[in-house]
Design an enzyme around this catalytic site. Structure first.
Site, short mmCIF file in Angstrom:
data_model
loop_
_atom_site.label_atom_id
_atom_site.label_comp_id
_atom_site.label_asym_id
_atom_site.label_seq_id
_atom_site.Cartn_x
_atom_site.Cartn_y
_atom_site.Cartn_z
N GLU A 1 -5.91 -6.14 3.84
CA GLU A 1 -5.77 -7.40 2.34
C GLU A 1 -7.00 -7.28 1.89
O GLU A 1 -7.81 -8.76 2.04
CB GLU A 1 -5.68 -8.28 3.34
CG GLU A 1 -4.25 -9.02 4.42
CD GLU A 1 -4.00 -9.73 4.95
OE1 GLU A 1 -4.20 -10.99 4.45
OE2 GLU A 1 -2.73 -10.05 5.87
N THR B 1 0.73 -1.87 -0.24
CA THR B 1 0.09 0.13 0.03
C THR B 1 0.57 1.34 0.37
O THR B 1 1.62 1.40 1.17
CB THR B 1 -1.17 -0.40 1.42
OG1 THR B 1 -1.66 -1.00 1.13
CG2 THR B 1 -1.86 1.43 1.54
N GLY C 1 -25.22 -3.42 26.53
CA GLY C 1 -26.00 -2.17 27.19
C GLY C 1 -25.14 -2.07 27.52
O GLY C 1 -24.14 -0.98 26.66
N1 COS Z 1 -3.66 -15.00 -8.28
C1 COS Z 1 -2.33 -14.84 -9.06
N2 COS Z 1 -2.94 -14.14 -9.91
C2 COS Z 1 -3.81 -12.76 -10.03
C3 COS Z 1 -4.33 -12.77 -8.50
C4 COS Z 1 -4.84 -14.07 -7.66
N3 COS Z 1 -5.59 -14.33 -7.03
N4 COS Z 1 -5.47 -12.05 -9.46
C5 COS Z 1 -5.07 -10.90 -10.36
N5 COS Z 1 -3.80 -12.13 -11.03
C6 COS Z 1 -3.11 -11.90 -11.86
C7 COS Z 1 -4.83 -12.33 -13.25
O1 COS Z 1 -4.50 -12.92 -14.16
C8 COS Z 1 -3.43 -10.04 -13.72
O2 COS Z 1 -2.80 -11.14 -15.05
P1 COS Z 1 -2.48 -11.24 -16.35
O3 COS Z 1 -2.33 -10.33 -17.36
O4 COS Z 1 -1.13 -12.34 -16.78
O5 COS Z 1 -4.25 -12.09 -17.07
C9 COS Z 1 -2.22 -9.85 -13.52
O6 COS Z 1 -2.47 -10.13 -11.80
C10 COS Z 1 -3.23 -9.09 -12.94
O7 COS Z 1 -4.77 -8.93 -12.49
P2 COS Z 1 -6.40 -7.75 -12.85
O8 COS Z 1 -6.37 -7.08 -13.77
O9 COS Z 1 -7.39 -8.60 -11.88
O10 COS Z 1 -5.82 -6.79 -11.83
P3 COS Z 1 -6.71 -5.27 -11.23
O11 COS Z 1 -5.42 -4.07 -11.63
O12 COS Z 1 -7.76 -5.09 -12.08
O13 COS Z 1 -7.07 -5.55 -9.85
C11 COS Z 1 -7.70 -6.48 -7.32
C12 COS Z 1 -7.56 -6.68 -9.15
C13 COS Z 1 -8.30 -5.14 -7.07
C14 COS Z 1 -8.12 -7.69 -7.27
C15 COS Z 1 -6.63 -5.87 -6.72
O14 COS Z 1 -6.21 -4.63 -7.35
C16 COS Z 1 -6.97 -6.49 -5.68
O15 COS Z 1 -6.95 -7.18 -4.97
N6 COS Z 1 -6.50 -5.15 -5.03
C17 COS Z 1 -6.96 -5.29 -2.86
C18 COS Z 1 -5.64 -5.19 -2.75
C19 COS Z 1 -5.30 -5.45 -1.40
O16 COS Z 1 -5.30 -6.40 -0.68
N7 COS Z 1 -5.15 -4.36 -0.48
C20 COS Z 1 -4.02 -4.59 1.00
C21 COS Z 1 -3.25 -4.24 1.33
S1 COS Z 1 -1.99 -5.35 1.79
S2 COS Z 1 -2.57 -5.85 3.61
#
Ligand code: COS
Length: 384
Positions: free
Chosen positions: A362, A123, A338
């Site tokens: 997370e 982050t 309460g």
């Molecule tokens: N396992 C393996 N690979 C993954 C995956 C997973 N669970 N999730 C995504 N990927 C891969 C995708 O397959 C994609 O690969 P390709 O480009 O080769 O197809 C790549 O990673 C990018 O994935 P995606 O397009 O889904 O990325 P986004 O930017 O749309 O983000 C979310 C996806 C929103 C799900 C992600 O940014 C997320 O989890 N955000 C929250 C972050 C978080 O938890 N923060 C907390 C801080 S840590 S305490």
């Protein structure tokens, strides 16, 4: 781990929680610190090495077993679990899942013994839910990278011996593909920690900014040795981490229910125990039902994760449901108590504040909803 050894381990963690941690809950709240002797006992119990493979000095628990132990740790102030949380979970698992043999040998034994605490630095001030938009840079200069940027809300940063740092190594590549995950020793010159953040709850859990100012790391510090794969490593780590958080939510829900039942028996109004009133009984029943559902989801997703199934969507369902349910269970626990439930002197007031972040860290509930619905819609052919 064989069943008998696991039952012994889980039993000793349960006893440790009841005999050593629960009596110190008020102290942790008052001092905003987990006492050193408790951290030493955690080391002796092997808690830092729960999920690190046995050949690197850990206990090598699978996810189902990890969830059981974390459930027990969830039954007390969450700050205790936080001491080991990042080493057992998101801080170390990048190396376990995607690291090279050399990286595993160098780091995992030190993490497993608790000599070094691992912390996960993803982050940033401008990149939270949109994790692929991080702007911390890693610029290649000969045989090393220079890291520059600020990481925010990093759990255990003040305690860390190493950071798993996600940074943009491919500066001209936007989004996920330009990100690498680096292993960075915490004593590397160029790392500055911010002041510990003041939080709503979980006093005793430590969080701060981590600032990288021309921090020089060797090129072979990239997890797995290949640049551009760090985002995927982070997502894989979070899949497992979110099961860990779900199990934690169940543990705390169990404690809140126990506190609620106890109060419903002890507290008397209108000439009888409040537990005799059906409106109180209704709240207890709703909490018990939601806890059972959450536990069942955790058990199922952990089993399937251990079988090697791709369960990112089910993990998201589980994290979403269990942490939201915990929020409702904590709210009912305060309601059952309460006026007393609003007072600092009761455990449920504290736990109510402590659990709020489980719906955020997370991956927020809204991110879990996105993962779930995207999966559904994509399978049906919609490009979202
Ligand atoms: N396992 C393996 N690979 C993954 C995956 C997973 N669970 N999730 C995504 N990927 C891969 C995708 O397959 C994609 O690969 P390709 O480009 O080769 O197809 C790549 O990673 C990018 O994935 P995606 O397009 O889904 O990325 P986004 O930017 O749309 O983000 C979310 C996806 C929103 C799900 C992600 O940014 C997320 O989890 N955000 C929250 C972050 C978080 O938890 N923060 C907390 C801080 S840590 S305490």
């Amino acid at each position: 781990m064989d069943t008998e050894t696991y039952q012994l381990l889980r039993g000793s963690v349960r006893r440790f929680v009841e005999e050593r941690l629960m009596p110190r809950e008020d102290q942790v709240e008052a001092d905003d610190a987990v006492p050193d002797d408790i951290v030493a006992e955690m080391r002796e119990l092997g808690l830092f090495g729960l999920t690190i493979p046995e050949q690197y000095g850990g206990l090598g628990l699978n996810v189902k077993e990890e969830a059981g132990v974390v459930f027990e740790l969830g039954r007390t102030s969450l700050a205790f679990r936080s001491v080991i949380g990042t080493t057992v979970g998101i801080g170390s698992q990048g190396i376990v899942i995607d690291g090279t043999e050399k990286q595993k040998r160098e780091w995992l034994p030190r993490l497993a013994s608790g000599e070094a605490i691992a912390s996960f630095a993803l982050t940033e001030p401008d990149a939270g839910s949109d994790a692929a938009s991080i702007s911390t840079t890693a610029t290649l200069a000969g045989d090393h990278y220079r890291l520059n940027g600020t990481k925010r809300y990093i759990t255990n940063a003040p305690r860390a011996g190493m950071f798993t740092v996600m940074a943009r190594s491919e500066v001209n590549t936007r989004g996920a593909a330009g990100i690498s995950a680096f292993i960075v020793a915490a004593d590397t010159p160029g790392i500055v920690l911010g002041k510990p953040d003041k939080k709503m709850g979980q006093r005793g859990a430590v969080i701060s900014d981590v600032i990288f100012d021309d921090c020089r790391v060797p090129a072979d510090a990239i997890i797995g040795g290949v640049p551009g794969r760090g985002f995927k490593t982070a997502m894989k780590v979070l899949d497992r981490g979110r099961i860990h958080i779900s199990a934690l939510a169940c543990g705390m829900a169990d404690r809140l229910l126990e506190e609620s039942v106890q109060y419903a028996i002890e507290r008397r109004q209108f000439g009888r125990a409040i537990g005799e009133f059906q409106l109180i009984q209704g709240m207890l029943a709703d909490s018990r039902t939601e806890l059972y559902a959450a536990q069942t989801m955790v058990a199922d997703v952990a089993r399937r994760y251990d079988l090697g199934e791709k369960v990112s969507e089910e993990v998201a369902c589980t994290k979403y449901f269990s942490t939201e349910a915990l929020g409702r269970i904590a709210d009912r626990a305060v309601q059952i108590h309460g006026g007393a439930g609003y007072m600092n002197a009761t455990k449920v007031e504290r736990f109510y504040r402590d659990v709020r972040v489980l719906r955020i860290y997370e991956g927020t509930s809204q991110i879990q909803q996105i993962i779930i619905s995207r999966g559904l819609l994509r399978k049906a052919g919609l490009g979202v």
